[in-house]
Scaffold this motif. Structure first.
Motif, mmCIF file in Angstrom:
data_model
loop_
_atom_site.group_PDB
_atom_site.id
_atom_site.type_symbol
_atom_site.label_atom_id
_atom_site.label_comp_id
_atom_site.label_asym_id
_atom_site.label_seq_id
_atom_site.Cartn_x
_atom_site.Cartn_y
_atom_site.Cartn_z
ATOM 1 N N GLU A 130 -47.994 -9.610 105.794
ATOM 2 C CA GLU A 130 -47.175 -8.517 105.263
ATOM 3 C C GLU A 130 -47.098 -7.451 106.343
ATOM 4 O O GLU A 130 -48.116 -7.077 106.930
ATOM 5 N N SER A 131 -45.896 -6.976 106.618
ATOM 6 C CA SER A 131 -45.751 -5.855 107.552
ATOM 7 C C SER A 131 -45.066 -4.713 106.821
ATOM 8 O O SER A 131 -44.171 -4.937 106.002
ATOM 9 N N ALA A 132 -45.522 -3.525 107.108
ATOM 10 C CA ALA A 132 -44.895 -2.338 106.522
ATOM 11 C C ALA A 132 -44.748 -1.296 107.623
ATOM 12 O O ALA A 132 -45.734 -0.922 108.264
ATOM 13 N N PHE A 150 -52.727 11.778 107.120
ATOM 14 C CA PHE A 150 -52.386 10.436 106.662
ATOM 15 C C PHE A 150 -53.454 9.429 107.092
ATOM 16 O O PHE A 150 -53.905 8.613 106.292
ATOM 17 N N GLU A 151 -53.862 9.475 108.349
ATOM 18 C CA GLU A 151 -54.870 8.545 108.856
ATOM 19 C C GLU A 151 -56.178 8.670 108.084
ATOM 20 O O GLU A 151 -56.813 7.661 107.760
ATOM 21 N N SER A 152 -56.577 9.887 107.764
ATOM 22 C CA SER A 152 -57.801 10.090 106.967
ATOM 23 C C SER A 152 -57.650 9.495 105.571
ATOM 24 O O SER A 152 -58.548 8.808 105.083
ATOM 25 N N ASN A 168 -51.526 0.402 113.019
ATOM 26 C CA ASN A 168 -51.262 0.753 114.411
ATOM 27 C C ASN A 168 -50.240 1.874 114.473
ATOM 28 O O ASN A 168 -49.242 1.859 113.746
ATOM 29 N N LYS A 169 -50.490 2.821 115.373
ATOM 30 C CA LYS A 169 -49.606 3.970 115.549
ATOM 31 C C LYS A 169 -48.615 3.682 116.671
ATOM 32 O O LYS A 169 -48.974 3.152 117.718
ATOM 33 N N CYS A 170 -47.368 4.051 116.454
ATOM 34 C CA CYS A 170 -46.310 3.854 117.439
ATOM 35 C C CYS A 170 -46.498 4.814 118.617
ATOM 36 O O CYS A 170 -46.772 6.000 118.413
ATOM 37 N N GLU A 197 -44.777 7.328 113.245
ATOM 38 C CA GLU A 197 -44.459 5.976 112.786
ATOM 39 C C GLU A 197 -45.673 5.069 112.986
ATOM 40 O O GLU A 197 -46.344 5.125 114.009
ATOM 41 N N TYR A 198 -45.909 4.228 111.983
ATOM 42 C CA TYR A 198 -47.026 3.282 112.018
ATOM 43 C C TYR A 198 -46.535 1.909 111.578
ATOM 44 O O TYR A 198 -45.552 1.805 110.858
#
Length: 129
Positions: A4-6, A18-20, A41-43, A49-50
């Motif tokens: 699954e990719s989002a 958001f990361e927390s 993963n962060k762009c 964007e992740y």
């Protein structure tokens, strides 16, 4: 196996929060049937964007098992406030798997209601013509 990719677009200035929240909430996945692994993963080009990747044993484990579980509401409630727009979610199958056709058939059954699958013989007849 299903990947699954989002693609997640986060409101500007909220990446750290958001990361927390993601770290705290992602534990929900660990106990779900069919869950294999996940990563976020962060762009590099767009800081807000992740890409979120989750490996599931099967498509039903995600679409029915996780999304149908009460924990999914907790997941959504924790992360949704950070989204600048709805995530772009897609599912992929490994083309090297032995049961590719089985995985595709399983996905088709989930996406096409039973009432529409009853007409397969007439479709086969049209294809044969």
């Amino acid at each position: 196996m299903i990947l699954e990719s989002a693609i997640l677009y986060i409101k500007p200035g909220l990446a750290s929060e958001f990361e927390s929240a993601f770290r705290e909430t992602s534990g929900v996945l660990l106990s779900k049937k069919g869950y294999v692994s996940h990563e976020l993963n962060k762009c590099v080009e767009n800081r807000d964007e992740y890409i979120f990747l989750v490996r599931w044993s099967g498509i039903k484990d995600h679409l029915i098992g996780f999304r149908g579980h009460p924990d999914y509401k907790l997941w959504n409630a924790s992360l949704e406030p950070f989204y600048a727009r709805p995530p772009e979610v897609k599912h992929y199958i490994d083309i090297r798997i032995d049961r590719r056709e089985q995985a595709e058939a399983e996905l088709t059954k989930l996406l096409i209601p039973e009432s529409r699958t009853g007409s397969t013989s007439s479709q086969e007849e049209r294809t044969a013509e």
